[in-house]
Design a protein around this motif. Sequence first.
Motif: not given
Length: 573
Positions: A455, A458-466, A469, A481
């Motif tokens: 989990r 996965a959250n760490k992988s979504g940081l770049y998208e945040d 945006e 990170q």
Amino acid sequence: MARKSRKNMPVAVAEPTDNLTTKAVLSMDKEAKPYQVGIYTRLSFESEANKERDTVDTQIAYIREFINGQDDMVEVCVYADISVTGTTFERPEFDRMIQDIRAGKINTVITRDLSRLGRNYVEAGNYIERVFPFLDVRYIAITDDFDTARPGTDLSVPLKNIVNEYYSKDLSKKVETGKHSIWAQGGFSEGTPPYGYYRATDGSRKLLIDEEVSDNVVRIFNMFLDGKGYAGIAKTLQNEGILSPPKYRFYKSGKIELAEKAREWHYSHVKEILQGEYYIGNIVHGKQRKALDTGRKNVKTDASTWQRIENVHEPIIDKDTFYKTRERMEHIKKKHLEASKPKADVPNKPDNILVYKTKCACCGGSVLIGRHHTYSEKFYYKCKNRRKLARLCENKYSYDYSEVMDSVFSVIRQHMSLCVEKTKFVQKMNSRKENVLQYDIYTKQIAKLQNDVRRITANKSGLYEDYREQLITAEELCQYQREYESRVNEIEAQITELLHRRSLYEKEFHIDEGWEETVNKYMAKRKLTKELVDAFVSEIVFYDGNIEVKLLYDDFLKELLKVAEEREVSSNG
């Protein structure tokens, strides 16, 4: 569990840059100048009389001045043999020069004159006419105007070398004649005066009693006649802090550094004193002979040829004491020779299968096998430093060989038995309901933590998208990170610990499979062998009267015993 490494890693050491720089400069000099020169100097004996006339330093300076006047030469190394006769080519610096020639370090040898190379015309001529040309080496003798690079210069060399050799032989003959003249007058010309005496400085060269240590000589004779052996006397003198003959000689002459390095009292010092006729006022000459005029090197001579001059100086020991001492020494020698005769029924000393494993707790030295006495059937282990005369170790104990072997084998057997027994016990206990339940609890905890890792990852992988945006800043991206990575590391450490704990509750429980394989391999052994020692023994420490056997797998056994104890406690609780 992962087995621990038992090896050390090698460490590489970088070469200092200063050395590299020096090599680079030397390399450039060699490329520019084709003759790499080795300066060779030799001096038979350096004394006050020749300090200004022909020292090694004078020879070196003379040759360097010659090299500086040549455009095609560069000095590479200096070789200086001091206090070495020219009649032999067994010289340390000359040998080093030949090795450097073979290694390609130098290709030119320069001496001040031909006699510095050697006074033995056969050997010197062999080097000049055969060895040097074969090795493609140029040889120059400056004052003789000799240069092998110049055609025709070798024609007169054999004759000049013959003259040099006959000069040495004639000089040796004169020296020998001079010695005999000194002997006839009761003078001492044999080098270092015996312990307890010093040489007169009035030109007579007679021996005078050294009052500082003459009492020690008397004590040595008295102790010997009282029944003490050579080694026992040496030990007594050493323990009392009395300086050994070489140490005393160097201290008296002001050579402190040599005195510190000189040998302590040894049985050979005692034996030499006890058999010296100097102490009853006699001097015995001609025990060895080294005379170039007869072509002989230093050799021992027959007792019938010795020249004994009696009552030439004041004695320290009376003749009755001296001859009683000699009588006892002959008796000891005879007894030793009798004991040294081979006996067919006496066993050989056993192989030391504990080699490199033994250690004295007192001094850290090796503990070695010895025989109780000549041709005894009994053997023992004793610290090597205790066995030496100087007694460098305080561990005075001897350890019976058979008892040591039995003790080591017993420890290994007990270790193997505990490994098998306790492993089976833990496996049996792990099959019980409460321990199976504990295994399942650990499994669920591990699964939960593994889900947490997935989990967070996965959250760490979504940081770049945040970040793309613009929901978080670049600074926040880096901060989050780091926080996620830190959390993942903590959870993975917990998982590792739980996996280890769960492994202790497995039905097929093993502390270390490699260890158990080794145990199973040697379990049937019924006696101690070197193979068994190498497989299990780390070190055997010899204390005062006891030994401690340390095994390579002691840490694994300790952990196994701890687990077995926990299972036993939980089953009784």
